[in-house]
Design a protein around this motif. Structure first.
Motif, PDB file in Angstrom:
ATOM      1  N   GLY A 126     -17.134 -24.283 -39.273  1.00 26.68           N
ATOM      2  CA  GLY A 126     -15.835 -24.535 -38.657  1.00 26.68           C
ATOM      3  C   GLY A 126     -15.309 -23.259 -38.030  1.00 26.68           C
ATOM      4  N   TYR A 127     -14.806 -23.347 -36.809  1.00 23.23           N
ATOM      5  CA  TYR A 127     -14.452 -22.158 -36.030  1.00 23.23           C
ATOM      6  C   TYR A 127     -13.244 -21.428 -36.600  1.00 23.23           C
ATOM      7  N   LEU A 128     -12.245 -22.175 -37.062  1.00 22.45           N
ATOM      8  CA  LEU A 128     -11.053 -21.524 -37.608  1.00 22.45           C
ATOM      9  C   LEU A 128     -11.373 -20.803 -38.912  1.00 22.45           C
ATOM     10  N   LYS A 129     -12.194 -21.422 -39.762  1.00 23.11           N
ATOM     11  CA  LYS A 129     -12.590 -20.773 -41.017  1.00 23.11           C
ATOM     12  C   LYS A 129     -13.339 -19.473 -40.743  1.00 23.11           C
ATOM     13  N   VAL A 130     -14.268 -19.517 -39.794  1.00 24.69           N
ATOM     14  CA  VAL A 130     -15.040 -18.320 -39.465  1.00 24.69           C
ATOM     15  C   VAL A 130     -14.129 -17.239 -38.899  1.00 24.69           C
ATOM     16  N   LEU A 131     -13.206 -17.628 -38.009  1.00 23.04           N
ATOM     17  CA  LEU A 131     -12.299 -16.661 -37.387  1.00 23.04           C
ATOM     18  C   LEU A 131     -11.417 -15.978 -38.420  1.00 23.04           C
ATOM     19  N   GLY A 144     -19.497  -5.212 -38.498  1.00 26.21           N
ATOM     20  CA  GLY A 144     -20.266  -5.889 -37.456  1.00 26.21           C
ATOM     21  C   GLY A 144     -20.221  -7.393 -37.630  1.00 26.21           C
ATOM     22  N   LEU A 145     -20.310  -7.863 -38.884  1.00 23.72           N
ATOM     23  CA  LEU A 145     -20.203  -9.301 -39.157  1.00 23.72           C
ATOM     24  C   LEU A 145     -18.801  -9.804 -38.832  1.00 23.72           C
ATOM     25  N   SER A 146     -17.797  -9.007 -39.182  1.00 24.72           N
ATOM     26  CA  SER A 146     -16.416  -9.372 -38.888  1.00 24.72           C
ATOM     27  C   SER A 146     -16.199  -9.503 -37.381  1.00 24.72           C
ATOM     28  N   GLN A 147     -16.638  -8.479 -36.647  1.00 26.35           N
ATOM     29  CA  GLN A 147     -16.455  -8.474 -35.198  1.00 26.35           C
ATOM     30  C   GLN A 147     -17.177  -9.646 -34.543  1.00 26.35           C
ATOM     31  N   VAL A 192     -17.302 -14.882 -31.538  1.00 28.05           N
ATOM     32  CA  VAL A 192     -17.914 -16.205 -31.400  1.00 28.05           C
ATOM     33  C   VAL A 192     -16.868 -17.310 -31.532  1.00 28.05           C
ATOM     34  N   ALA A 193     -15.983 -17.193 -32.546  1.00 24.39           N
ATOM     35  CA  ALA A 193     -15.048 -18.278 -32.838  1.00 24.39           C
ATOM     36  C   ALA A 193     -13.814 -18.272 -31.938  1.00 24.39           C
ATOM     37  N   ALA A 194     -13.241 -17.097 -31.673  1.00 26.22           N
ATOM     38  CA  ALA A 194     -11.970 -17.045 -30.922  1.00 26.22           C
ATOM     39  C   ALA A 194     -12.088 -17.639 -29.515  1.00 26.22           C
ATOM     40  N   PRO A 195     -13.086 -17.269 -28.692  1.00 25.53           N
ATOM     41  CA  PRO A 195     -13.145 -17.868 -27.362  1.00 25.53           C
ATOM     42  C   PRO A 195     -13.426 -19.362 -27.387  1.00 25.53           C
ATOM     43  N   THR A 196     -14.153 -19.843 -28.401  1.00 25.94           N
ATOM     44  CA  THR A 196     -14.376 -21.283 -28.538  1.00 25.94           C
ATOM     45  C   THR A 196     -13.049 -21.993 -28.759  1.00 25.94           C
ATOM     46  N   LEU A 197     -12.197 -21.423 -29.604  1.00 23.96           N
ATOM     47  CA  LEU A 197     -10.881 -22.009 -29.861  1.00 23.96           C
ATOM     48  C   LEU A 197      -9.969 -21.879 -28.643  1.00 23.96           C
ATOM     49  N   ILE A 198     -10.050 -20.749 -27.939  1.00 25.52           N
ATOM     50  CA  ILE A 198      -9.242 -20.577 -26.731  1.00 25.52           C
ATOM     51  C   ILE A 198      -9.590 -21.643 -25.703  1.00 25.52           C
ATOM     52  N   ALA A 199     -10.891 -21.890 -25.514  1.00 21.03           N
ATOM     53  CA  ALA A 199     -11.326 -22.910 -24.551  1.00 21.03           C
ATOM     54  C   ALA A 199     -10.786 -24.278 -24.947  1.00 21.03           C
ATOM     55  N   LYS A 200     -10.769 -24.572 -26.248  1.00 22.48           N
ATOM     56  CA  LYS A 200     -10.285 -25.875 -26.710  1.00 22.48           C
ATOM     57  C   LYS A 200      -8.771 -25.999 -26.561  1.00 22.48           C
ATOM     58  N   LEU A 201      -8.052 -24.886 -26.687  1.00 23.69           N
ATOM     59  CA  LEU A 201      -6.588 -24.908 -26.593  1.00 23.69           C
ATOM     60  C   LEU A 201      -6.093 -24.763 -25.155  1.00 23.69           C
TER      61      LEU A 201
END
Length: 402
Positions: A81-86, A117-120, A125-134
């Motif tokens: 899930g994108y929000l959980k990962v973000l 590096g994992l955090s970044q 990966v997750a933030a632009p996916t959510l931006i595109a959806k919003l």
């Protein structure tokens, strides 16, 4: 699936600008994981008394994780899930910055950099996916252009405010300030987005076979792959141009303002590309135009080495075209991807190829400059443009998803 599309059309009538800007701030805070070590490089050297090579490795360790795990991150985000990962990635970044603020032994500091590096990677990966959806369809390329400025803005803010904190309060306060910022934005995004009806409609990918089978399928998918290839040759070139080209003018005062101005011009180009892709032409054509403009300006540059003012002006134009490439690459992903999972895969590949380019580019350009001077740099830029043009044309042959 048609009913899901019609439902999406009902609940997503307009762009949610506040949420988009907050997600962009999350990207800026994640990019500061690079920038905070960049501006404090000399201070870290003095504090830890390590070699420049080891301290440099701690700077690049964040990008190394993206190089290795870029595609994996897209697959994980589409399943978890994108929000959980973000949110998880932002909170992890906060914890790691808090640990760094205690200035632990260098070995532990290096481990925190690897984990950053994992955090970044989770954020990019997750933030632009959510931006595109919003984002409403009529704003999607524009919001991707805004998103694409996060890296340059992070370096600009750290170079201005972060440097002031470092000089006045020291290394520990710099890391603590970053930890507070990235944690705060993580908490704010969790409470703002957790009940967002648009994000309830983002599907989480089901199990589609083994890990390696999925990876092969991603690499064979041109909709995810081609924007990454377009982006690869940008990162291969930009850091080298910003680092090496100002010193070729032979004018010390001009060099100083170019080091400040060029990153801002690059960021402006990224936003400009998003606006052009939104209102005038497809992002694939914007990328094509940017690479052609870059090639022409590089050729002109080769003839102006003895005229510092004109040389500096052409470098600015060159960097503007370079900055347009990430804006168009990012806009390509939601334009070409058929679902959020494919988008996340595209952003994962973008992160992976971007880190590959940033790793290979500087030593390659340094070698060309040492051997052949300005003409070596120009020839290398022209080769880069040839590849960029080819991949932009190939991406242009794909049908855009409405």
């Amino acid at each position: 699936m048609p009913s899901s599309s019609s439902h999406s059309a009902i609940v997503e009538p307009k762009t949610q600008w506040l949420e988009v800007i907050l997600l962009w701030v999350a990207g800026v805070s994640a990019a500061m994981q690079f920038a905070k070590f960049s501006i404090s490089f000399d201070t870290l050297l003095n504090h830890y008394q390590t070699s420049a090579t080891l301290t440099g490795a701690s700077l690049s360790a964040v990008g190394l994780v993206g190089l290795v795990f870029g595609v994996s991150a897209g697959m994980i985000a589409s399943r978890v899930g994108y929000l959980k990962v973000l949110v998880g990635a932002l909170l992890l970044g906060g914890v790691l910055s808090f640990i760094q603020s205690f200035l632990p032994p260098f070995n532990l500091l290096f481990i925190t950099r690897m984990l950053e590096g994992l955090s970044q990677l989770g954020v990019v990966v997750a933030a632009p996916t959510l931006i595109a959806k919003l984002s409403a369809p009529q704003h999607r390329s524009l919001t991707m252009g805004i998103w694409g400025t996060f890296f340059g803005v992070a370096f600009a803010v750290c170079g201005w405010l972060g440097k002031r904190i470092l000089d006045q309060q020291g290394l520990s306060t710099l890391f603590l300030s970053h930890g507070m910022l990235i944690t705060t934005i993580g908490v704010v995004l969790f409470f703002i987005l957790r009940k967002n009806p648009v994000l309830d409609l983002v599907p989480v990918a089901e199990n589609q076979g083994g890990f390696f089978a999925q990876m092969i399928r991603i690499y064979r998918n041109p909709r995810a792959l081609l924007p990454g290839f377009v982006f690869l040759f940008y990162t291969f070139t930009l850091v080298s141009v910003l680092t090496y080209v100002p010193g070729l003018t032979g004018d010390a005062s001009q060099n100083k303002w170019m080091f400040v101005l060029l990153p801002l011009i690059s960021t402006s180009g990224t936003f400009l590309a998003g606006a052009i892709a939104q209102y005038w032409m497809r992002p694939q054509r914007v990328a094509l135009m940017a690479y052609v403009g870059l090639a022409i300006s590089a050729l002109v540059l080769s003839m102006l080495n003895d005229v510092p003012v004109l040389f500096g002006l052409v470098v600015c134009i060159m960097v503007l075209f370079l900055g347009m490439i990430p804006g168009s690459s990012l806009a390509m992903i939601p334009a070409l991807a058929r679902n959020p999972s494919e988008q996340a895969q595209g952003y994962g590949l973008l992160a992976q190829f971007g880190n590959l380019g940033a790793t290979l580019g500087p030593p390659t350009f340094a070698t060309a400059l040492a051997a052949f001077g300005l003409s070596g740099l120009v020839v290398l830029v022209l080769c880069v443009c040839c590849f960029g043009i080819v991949f932009s044309l190939l991406a242009g042959r794909l049908n855009t998803v409405s």
